[in-house]
Design a protein around this motif. Sequence first.
Motif, PDB file in Angstrom:
ATOM      1  N   ALA A 114      22.361 -45.793  23.380  1.00  0.00           N
ATOM      2  CA  ALA A 114      23.521 -45.640  22.494  1.00  0.00           C
ATOM      3  C   ALA A 114      23.127 -45.596  21.023  1.00  0.00           C
ATOM      4  CB  ALA A 114      24.510 -46.780  22.725  1.00  0.00           C
ATOM      5  N   ALA A 115      21.911 -46.073  20.683  1.00  0.00           N
ATOM      6  CA  ALA A 115      21.478 -46.117  19.286  1.00  0.00           C
ATOM      7  C   ALA A 115      20.373 -45.121  18.968  1.00  0.00           C
ATOM      8  CB  ALA A 115      21.004 -47.524  18.937  1.00  0.00           C
ATOM      9  N   GLU A 116      19.952 -44.345  19.963  1.00  0.00           N
ATOM     10  CA  GLU A 116      18.819 -43.441  19.739  1.00  0.00           C
ATOM     11  C   GLU A 116      19.089 -42.416  18.643  1.00  0.00           C
ATOM     12  OE1 GLU A 116      16.027 -42.957  23.580  1.00  0.00           O
ATOM     13  OE2 GLU A 116      18.035 -42.126  23.846  1.00  0.00           O
ATOM     14  N   GLU A 117      20.327 -41.999  18.479  1.00  0.00           N
ATOM     15  CA  GLU A 117      20.658 -41.005  17.454  1.00  0.00           C
ATOM     16  C   GLU A 117      21.400 -41.640  16.272  1.00  0.00           C
ATOM     17  OE1 GLU A 117      19.463 -37.992  17.528  1.00  0.00           O
ATOM     18  OE2 GLU A 117      18.546 -38.341  19.492  1.00  0.00           O
ATOM     19  N   SER A 118      21.184 -42.927  16.066  1.00  0.00           N
ATOM     20  CA  SER A 118      21.823 -43.606  14.943  1.00  0.00           C
ATOM     21  C   SER A 118      21.237 -43.113  13.619  1.00  0.00           C
ATOM     22  CB  SER A 118      21.631 -45.115  15.067  1.00  0.00           C
ATOM     23  OG  SER A 118      20.249 -45.447  15.090  1.00  0.00           O
ATOM     24  N   ALA A 119      21.949 -43.395  12.531  1.00  0.00           N
ATOM     25  CA  ALA A 119      21.483 -42.978  11.211  1.00  0.00           C
ATOM     26  C   ALA A 119      20.209 -43.740  10.845  1.00  0.00           C
ATOM     27  CB  ALA A 119      22.568 -43.233  10.174  1.00  0.00           C
ATOM     28  N   PRO A 120      19.225 -43.063  10.266  1.00  0.00           N
ATOM     29  CA  PRO A 120      18.007 -43.755   9.838  1.00  0.00           C
ATOM     30  C   PRO A 120      18.316 -44.835   8.809  1.00  0.00           C
ATOM     31  CG  PRO A 120      17.707 -41.364   9.796  1.00  0.00           C
ATOM     32  CD  PRO A 120      19.165 -41.606  10.009  1.00  0.00           C
ATOM     33  N   ALA A 121      17.483 -45.874   8.796  1.00  0.00           N
ATOM     34  CA  ALA A 121      17.685 -46.989   7.864  1.00  0.00           C
ATOM     35  C   ALA A 121      16.364 -47.708   7.645  1.00  0.00           C
ATOM     36  CB  ALA A 121      18.722 -47.966   8.408  1.00  0.00           C
ATOM     37  N   PHE A 122      16.251 -48.359   6.492  1.00  0.00           N
ATOM     38  CA  PHE A 122      15.076 -49.184   6.198  1.00  0.00           C
ATOM     39  C   PHE A 122      15.550 -50.446   5.497  1.00  0.00           C
ATOM     40  CE2 PHE A 122      11.820 -50.928   3.494  1.00  0.00           C
ATOM     41  CZ  PHE A 122      10.684 -50.884   4.267  1.00  0.00           C
ATOM     42  N   THR A 123      15.040 -51.604   5.949  1.00  0.00           N
ATOM     43  CA  THR A 123      15.385 -52.870   5.305  1.00  0.00           C
ATOM     44  C   THR A 123      14.131 -53.720   5.159  1.00  0.00           C
ATOM     45  OG1 THR A 123      17.563 -52.812   6.354  1.00  0.00           O
ATOM     46  CG2 THR A 123      16.888 -54.884   5.353  1.00  0.00           C
ATOM     47  N   ASN A 177       9.416 -55.606   7.500  1.00  0.00           N
ATOM     48  CA  ASN A 177       9.867 -54.289   7.043  1.00  0.00           C
ATOM     49  C   ASN A 177      10.257 -53.492   8.279  1.00  0.00           C
ATOM     50  OD1 ASN A 177       9.210 -53.992   3.927  1.00  0.00           O
ATOM     51  ND2 ASN A 177       7.678 -55.306   4.887  1.00  0.00           N
ATOM     52  N   TRP A 178      11.573 -53.324   8.435  1.00  0.00           N
ATOM     53  CA  TRP A 178      12.146 -52.772   9.665  1.00  0.00           C
ATOM     54  C   TRP A 178      12.747 -51.401   9.346  1.00  0.00           C
ATOM     55  CZ3 TRP A 178      12.566 -55.825  14.297  1.00  0.00           C
ATOM     56  CH2 TRP A 178      13.217 -55.184  15.357  1.00  0.00           C
ATOM     57  N   MET A 179      12.124 -50.366   9.877  1.00  0.00           N
ATOM     58  CA  MET A 179      12.605 -49.000   9.660  1.00  0.00           C
ATOM     59  C   MET A 179      13.131 -48.444  10.976  1.00  0.00           C
ATOM     60  SD  MET A 179      10.599 -45.589   8.302  1.00  0.00           S
ATOM     61  CE  MET A 179       9.873 -45.216   9.917  1.00  0.00           C
ATOM     62  N   THR A 180      14.412 -48.124  11.012  1.00  0.00           N
ATOM     63  CA  THR A 180      15.008 -47.514  12.191  1.00  0.00           C
ATOM     64  C   THR A 180      15.013 -45.999  12.004  1.00  0.00           C
ATOM     65  OG1 THR A 180      16.350 -49.443  12.723  1.00  0.00           O
ATOM     66  CG2 THR A 180      17.091 -47.329  13.599  1.00  0.00           C
ATOM     67  N   ALA A 181      14.285 -45.314  12.874  1.00  0.00           N
ATOM     68  CA  ALA A 181      14.184 -43.855  12.772  1.00  0.00           C
ATOM     69  C   ALA A 181      15.446 -43.179  13.275  1.00  0.00           C
ATOM     70  CB  ALA A 181      12.972 -43.359  13.558  1.00  0.00           C
ATOM     71  N   GLY A 182      15.998 -43.685  14.396  1.00  0.00           N
ATOM     72  CA  GLY A 182      17.208 -43.086  14.956  1.00  0.00           C
ATOM     73  C   GLY A 182      17.046 -41.598  15.169  1.00  0.00           C
ATOM     74  N   LEU A 193      14.529 -41.361   3.146  1.00  0.00           N
ATOM     75  CA  LEU A 193      15.768 -41.888   2.567  1.00  0.00           C
ATOM     76  C   LEU A 193      15.626 -42.134   1.066  1.00  0.00           C
ATOM     77  CD1 LEU A 193      16.672 -44.525   5.308  1.00  0.00           C
ATOM     78  CD2 LEU A 193      17.575 -42.207   5.085  1.00  0.00           C
ATOM     79  N   GLY A 194      14.413 -41.972   0.541  1.00  0.00           N
ATOM     80  CA  GLY A 194      14.156 -42.262  -0.852  1.00  0.00           C
ATOM     81  C   GLY A 194      13.711 -43.684  -1.104  1.00  0.00           C
ATOM     82  N   VAL A 195      13.511 -44.461  -0.042  1.00  0.00           N
ATOM     83  CA  VAL A 195      13.065 -45.846  -0.185  1.00  0.00           C
ATOM     84  C   VAL A 195      11.593 -45.873  -0.593  1.00  0.00           C
ATOM     85  CG1 VAL A 195      12.631 -48.019   1.028  1.00  0.00           C
ATOM     86  CG2 VAL A 195      14.728 -46.725   1.488  1.00  0.00           C
ATOM     87  N   GLY A 211      16.042 -39.345  13.162  1.00  0.00           N
ATOM     88  CA  GLY A 211      14.866 -38.745  12.565  1.00  0.00           C
ATOM     89  C   GLY A 211      14.603 -39.205  11.144  1.00  0.00           C
ATOM     90  N   ILE A 212      13.364 -39.578  10.871  1.00  0.00           N
ATOM     91  CA  ILE A 212      12.947 -39.999   9.537  1.00  0.00           C
ATOM     92  C   ILE A 212      11.470 -39.670   9.389  1.00  0.00           C
ATOM     93  CG2 ILE A 212      12.190 -42.340  10.120  1.00  0.00           C
ATOM     94  CD1 ILE A 212      13.657 -43.328   7.580  1.00  0.00           C
ATOM     95  N   ALA A 213      11.029 -39.481   8.159  1.00  0.00           N
ATOM     96  CA  ALA A 213       9.601 -39.343   7.865  1.00  0.00           C
ATOM     97  C   ALA A 213       9.229 -40.407   6.840  1.00  0.00           C
ATOM     98  CB  ALA A 213       9.284 -37.950   7.332  1.00  0.00           C
ATOM     99  N   HIS A 214       7.999 -40.908   6.949  1.00  0.00           N
ATOM    100  CA  HIS A 214       7.545 -41.902   5.968  1.00  0.00           C
ATOM    101  C   HIS A 214       6.041 -41.841   5.818  1.00  0.00           C
ATOM    102  CE1 HIS A 214       6.151 -45.548   8.526  1.00  0.00           C
ATOM    103  NE2 HIS A 214       6.204 -44.494   9.319  1.00  0.00           N
ATOM    104  N   SER A 215       5.572 -42.453   4.740  1.00  0.00           N
ATOM    105  CA  SER A 215       4.137 -42.554   4.483  1.00  0.00           C
ATOM    106  C   SER A 215       3.788 -44.004   4.208  1.00  0.00           C
ATOM    107  CB  SER A 215       3.739 -41.689   3.278  1.00  0.00           C
ATOM    108  OG  SER A 215       4.368 -42.165   2.088  1.00  0.00           O
TER     109      SER A 215
END
Length: 307
Positions: free
Chosen positions: A129-138, A92-97, A80-82, A99-103
Amino acid sequence: MLDLVIDARPADLGNGFGVRRILPYRLRRMLGPFIFMDHAGPVHVAPELMPALDVLPHPHIGLSTVSYLFGGQVTHRDSLGVEQIIRPGEVNWMTAGSGIAHSERFEDPAALAGGALEMLQTWVALPEAAEESAPAFTNYQPQQLPIFTEPGVWMRLIAGDAFGLHNDVKTHSPLFYLHVVLQAGARFGLPRGYPERGAYVAKGSIEVAGHTYRAGQLLVFTPGLDPVLIAQEATTLMLLGGEPLGERFIWWNFVSSRRERIEQAKADWQAGRIALPPNDNHEFVPLPQDRSRPAGSGASPAPQPLS
């Protein structure tokens, strides 16, 4: 009183970076929605050797990762550019939903601030119902997380609802996750209202119903009972649990209620359809060789990166 005691097992994330793996376990795949738990550290290495511990970009689907540090710091970058430096006491809560990649990189000498890196990584499976939700990081700062104290007891609510406390950490199903520090002799209980509850002994030891349990053990409690946890010494606990979500398949870093979705995620990563972090896209973890079908309630997952 206790359904099961899980002893953490050693796991190597590569480059000699060892962790203690708690979940999943062959007799207990999940605890509430929690499907994965690693305890890394304390890691004592020279600052110049820290980059060897880096976790390169890798993918997730169908889950949220929760990073919580006791010491040191880690730099998170995702597709996401975070870019976020993770420090002790934050959530630090990252929802993959879908699909997301991180390091996770250990690129700053301050990663060893206080003398050691130590962190807990958990994965929280998402409801269907949330498995394909938009990825997010907070990132949630410590001051956003309520703290309770009384003589001999200090407690921080990481996520969910417990003991009348609530915070703004966004979750997708009923759960609780707590960091508890007890002085010797202190007594503590578990949150009520959840069918699945556990206590991981991160440091020290506790007594439950006349038996002593030590660091590196996850206690899974019988539903409906209200045990008393007595600290035998200065002790740190992570309390976690919640409502079960039903069967989940897990393979490498992928979690889903559908086996075919795991296969699609494998193909997507192999074909480059899951974007790499834009500010960390020169290397990545390749898809492991697949020697088995996706793991469900009766099989073991392939080795995973830390998160």
